[in-house]
Design a protein around this motif. Structure first.
Motif, PDB file in Angstrom:
ATOM      1  N   VAL A   2       0.849  -1.181   0.000  1.00 63.29           N
ATOM      2  CA  VAL A   2       0.000   0.000   0.000  1.00 63.29           C
ATOM      3  C   VAL A   2       0.885   1.231   0.000  1.00 63.29           C
ATOM      4  N   ALA A  24      -4.852   6.650  -0.869  1.00 67.64           N
ATOM      5  CA  ALA A  24      -4.254   5.350  -0.571  1.00 67.64           C
ATOM      6  C   ALA A  24      -4.438   4.439  -1.769  1.00 67.64           C
ATOM      7  N   ILE A  28      -7.169  -2.350  -1.444  1.00 64.09           N
ATOM      8  CA  ILE A  28      -7.597  -1.974  -0.099  1.00 64.09           C
ATOM      9  C   ILE A  28      -9.000  -2.459   0.213  1.00 64.09           C
ATOM     10  N   ILE A  31      -9.696   0.990   5.685  1.00 56.11           N
ATOM     11  CA  ILE A  31      -8.695   1.797   6.359  1.00 56.11           C
ATOM     12  C   ILE A  31      -9.271   2.256   7.685  1.00 56.11           C
ATOM     13  N   SER A  53     -12.630   5.584  11.031  1.00 57.70           N
ATOM     14  CA  SER A  53     -13.460   5.021   9.970  1.00 57.70           C
ATOM     15  C   SER A  53     -14.933   5.291  10.231  1.00 57.70           C
ATOM     16  N   ASN A  76     -10.838   5.966  -1.000  1.00 57.15           N
ATOM     17  CA  ASN A  76      -9.662   5.763  -0.137  1.00 57.15           C
ATOM     18  C   ASN A  76      -8.844   7.045  -0.018  1.00 57.15           C
ATOM     19  N   ALA A  97      -2.053   6.507   8.003  1.00 54.84           N
ATOM     20  CA  ALA A  97      -3.149   5.569   8.271  1.00 54.84           C
ATOM     21  C   ALA A  97      -2.666   4.581   9.320  1.00 54.84           C
ATOM     22  N   ILE A 100      -4.210  -0.338   7.463  1.00 57.49           N
ATOM     23  CA  ILE A 100      -4.843  -0.548   6.165  1.00 57.49           C
ATOM     24  C   ILE A 100      -4.914  -2.050   5.940  1.00 57.49           C
ATOM     25  N   THR A 102      -5.704  -5.024   3.342  1.00 54.37           N
ATOM     26  CA  THR A 102      -5.810  -5.337   1.924  1.00 54.37           C
ATOM     27  C   THR A 102      -6.321  -6.751   1.748  1.00 54.37           C
ATOM     28  N   ASP A 110      -2.747  -6.919   6.910  1.00 56.37           N
ATOM     29  CA  ASP A 110      -2.800  -5.609   7.552  1.00 56.37           C
ATOM     30  C   ASP A 110      -1.456  -4.899   7.420  1.00 56.37           C
TER      31      ASP A 110
END
Length: 125
Positions: A2, A24, A28, A31, A53, A76, A97, A100, A102, A110
């Motif tokens: 990321v 970002a 993803i 986040i 979030s 994002n 962040a 994140i 993915t 993570d």
């Protein structure tokens, strides 16, 4: 992998406005908290604003009422709208962040404490 990429910095006169963006990239899924920090010449990096979030926002006292953080989760992206800028707002502004997540081929990963490269904001007449 990321990445966070900031944009929107530049030279602005005192009292002016700028909007910073941070995108970002990667596969993803979500986040968590996104934040803006800044580091002025010769000073330590300081927290400017955060947004979870869920939309909870917090600001440093020095920017309350002048800066607004916002997010577009579909893109994002996190923004920092800065108004009534002062010379003491001059700094490199960094996007962060705290986590994140993915997802690729059903495999989740993570990434924690992810930083952008920074964008310079100069407030001067």
């Amino acid at each position: 992998q990321v990445q966070l990429a900031e944009s929107g910095g530049g030279l602005v006169q005192p009292g002016g406005s700028l909007r910073l963006s941070c995108v970002a990239s990667g596969t993803i899924l979500r986040i968590n908290t996104m934040a803006w920090y800044r580091q002025a010449p010769g000073k330590e990096r300081e927290l400017v604003a955060t947004e979870t979030s869920g939309g909870t926002q917090n600001y440093a006292e020095s920017v309350k009422g002048r800066f607004t953080i916002s997010r577009d989760n579909a893109k994002n992206t996190v923004y920092l709208q800065m108004t009534s800028l002062k010379p003491e707002d001059t700094a490199v502004y960094y996007c962060n962040a705290d986590r994140i997540t993915t997802e690729l081929y059903s495999s989740r990963r993570d990434f924690r404490d992810v930083w952008g490269q920074g964008t310079l904001v100069t407030v001067s007449s």
